[in-house]
Design a protein around this motif. Structure first.
Motif, short mmCIF file in Angstrom:
data_model
loop_
_atom_site.label_atom_id
_atom_site.label_comp_id
_atom_site.label_asym_id
_atom_site.label_seq_id
_atom_site.Cartn_x
_atom_site.Cartn_y
_atom_site.Cartn_z
N CYS A 1 0.84 -1.21 0.00
CA CYS A 1 0.00 0.00 0.00
C CYS A 1 0.87 1.25 0.00
O CYS A 1 0.57 2.23 -0.70
CB CYS A 1 -0.93 0.02 1.21
N SER A 2 1.94 1.22 0.76
CA SER A 2 2.84 2.36 0.83
C SER A 2 3.48 2.63 -0.53
O SER A 2 3.61 3.78 -0.95
CB SER A 2 3.93 2.12 1.88
N ALA A 3 3.87 1.57 -1.22
CA ALA A 3 4.47 1.74 -2.55
C ALA A 3 3.47 2.36 -3.52
O ALA A 3 3.81 3.27 -4.29
CB ALA A 3 4.97 0.39 -3.08
N LEU A 4 2.23 1.90 -3.47
CA LEU A 4 1.19 2.46 -4.33
C LEU A 4 0.92 3.92 -3.96
O LEU A 4 0.83 4.79 -4.83
CB LEU A 4 -0.10 1.65 -4.20
N LEU A 5 0.86 4.20 -2.69
CA LEU A 5 0.61 5.57 -2.24
C LEU A 5 1.80 6.48 -2.56
O LEU A 5 1.62 7.66 -2.87
CB LEU A 5 0.32 5.56 -0.74
N ARG A 6 3.01 5.91 -2.55
CA ARG A 6 4.19 6.70 -2.93
C ARG A 6 4.09 7.12 -4.39
O ARG A 6 4.36 8.27 -4.75
CB ARG A 6 5.47 5.91 -2.68
N ARG A 7 3.69 6.20 -5.24
CA ARG A 7 3.53 6.53 -6.66
C ARG A 7 2.42 7.57 -6.84
O ARG A 7 2.55 8.51 -7.65
CB ARG A 7 3.24 5.27 -7.47
N ARG B 1 1.54 9.78 -4.61
CA ARG B 1 2.10 11.03 -4.09
C ARG B 1 2.99 11.70 -5.13
O ARG B 1 2.90 12.90 -5.36
CB ARG B 1 2.91 10.77 -2.82
N MET B 2 3.81 10.91 -5.79
CA MET B 2 4.70 11.48 -6.80
C MET B 2 3.90 12.05 -7.97
O MET B 2 4.21 13.14 -8.48
CB MET B 2 5.68 10.41 -7.27
N ARG B 3 2.86 11.34 -8.38
CA ARG B 3 2.02 11.84 -9.48
C ARG B 3 1.27 13.10 -9.05
O ARG B 3 1.13 14.05 -9.83
CB ARG B 3 1.05 10.77 -9.96
N SER B 4 0.80 13.13 -7.82
CA SER B 4 0.12 14.32 -7.31
C SER B 4 1.06 15.51 -7.30
O SER B 4 0.65 16.63 -7.61
CB SER B 4 -0.39 14.06 -5.88
N GLU B 5 2.30 15.27 -6.94
CA GLU B 5 3.31 16.33 -6.96
C GLU B 5 3.47 16.89 -8.37
O GLU B 5 3.55 18.11 -8.57
CB GLU B 5 4.65 15.75 -6.49
N GLU B 6 3.52 15.99 -9.35
CA GLU B 6 3.64 16.41 -10.75
C GLU B 6 2.44 17.27 -11.17
O GLU B 6 2.59 18.27 -11.86
CB GLU B 6 3.76 15.21 -11.67
N ILE B 7 1.26 16.86 -10.75
CA ILE B 7 0.03 17.59 -11.10
C ILE B 7 0.06 18.98 -10.48
O ILE B 7 -0.29 19.97 -11.16
CB ILE B 7 -1.22 16.80 -10.66
N LEU C 1 -5.50 18.39 -2.40
CA LEU C 1 -5.55 16.94 -2.59
C LEU C 1 -4.17 16.31 -2.39
O LEU C 1 -4.05 15.23 -1.82
CB LEU C 1 -6.11 16.60 -3.97
N TYR C 2 -3.14 17.00 -2.84
CA TYR C 2 -1.77 16.53 -2.61
C TYR C 2 -1.51 16.44 -1.11
O TYR C 2 -0.91 15.47 -0.63
CB TYR C 2 -0.74 17.44 -3.28
N GLY C 3 -1.95 17.43 -0.36
CA GLY C 3 -1.79 17.40 1.09
C GLY C 3 -2.46 16.20 1.71
O GLY C 3 -1.91 15.57 2.63
N GLN C 4 -3.63 15.83 1.21
CA GLN C 4 -4.33 14.65 1.73
C GLN C 4 -3.54 13.38 1.43
O GLN C 4 -3.43 12.48 2.28
CB GLN C 4 -5.73 14.57 1.14
N LEU D 1 -0.31 13.17 0.87
CA LEU D 1 0.90 13.20 1.68
C LEU D 1 0.62 12.80 3.12
O LEU D 1 1.38 12.03 3.72
CB LEU D 1 1.52 14.61 1.62
N THR D 2 -0.47 13.29 3.68
CA THR D 2 -0.85 12.94 5.05
C THR D 2 -1.10 11.43 5.16
O THR D 2 -0.64 10.78 6.12
CB THR D 2 -2.10 13.73 5.47
N ALA D 3 -1.79 10.86 4.19
CA ALA D 3 -2.05 9.42 4.20
C ALA D 3 -0.76 8.63 4.07
O ALA D 3 -0.56 7.61 4.75
CB ALA D 3 -3.01 9.06 3.06
N TYR D 4 0.15 9.10 3.23
CA TYR D 4 1.43 8.43 3.02
C TYR D 4 2.24 8.42 4.32
O TYR D 4 2.78 7.39 4.72
CB TYR D 4 2.19 9.13 1.89
N VAL D 5 2.30 9.55 4.99
CA VAL D 5 3.04 9.65 6.25
C VAL D 5 2.40 8.75 7.31
O VAL D 5 3.10 8.02 8.03
CB VAL D 5 3.13 11.12 6.72
#
Length: 119
Positions: free
Chosen positions: A33-39, A41-47, A80-83, A85-89
């Protein structure tokens, strides 16, 4: 698997072994799940970066209507990126807790009876 359980060493318990297997499986699932959420998060950062670039371009061109629209989209993307990121952390914190719990459980089981653990 039944023969493995019958051959357990003295003091080791099938319940403890099953708990370890379940904990390890849960930790593996959390890592996936963390690996999926990391991806994500990275895509959200790009957006967010793309939205910021589009907003800057609209501001340079002086298109006020487009600036308002893009500013709203940029803010939404940031929120949405903040959400994400919060979930990832939070998920990574949970992984650390699970890992620590597994290690502590293993140490308790391996400690000879009667030892306090204090040196």
């Amino acid at each position: 698997m039944g023969s493995d359980l019958r051959g357990l060493a003295a003091g080791e318990n099938a319940v403890h072994s099953a708990e370890f297997i379940v904990s390890s499986a849960r930790l593996g699932e959390l890592r996936e799940c963390s690996a999926l959420l990391r991806r994500t998060r990275m895509r959200s950062e790009e957006i967010v970066d793309e939205a910021r670039a589009l907003l800057a371009e609209a501001e340079r061109s002086g298109d006020d209507d487009r600036v308002r629209e893009l500013r709203e989209q940029y803010e939404e993307a940031r929120n949405l990126y903040g959400q994400v990121l919060t979930a990832y952390v939070a998920l990574n914190d949970k992984i650390a807790e699970e890992r620590q719990e597994i290690v502590q459980t293993q140490l308790r089981r391996e400690r000879p009876p009667g030892l306090s653990g204090a040196a």
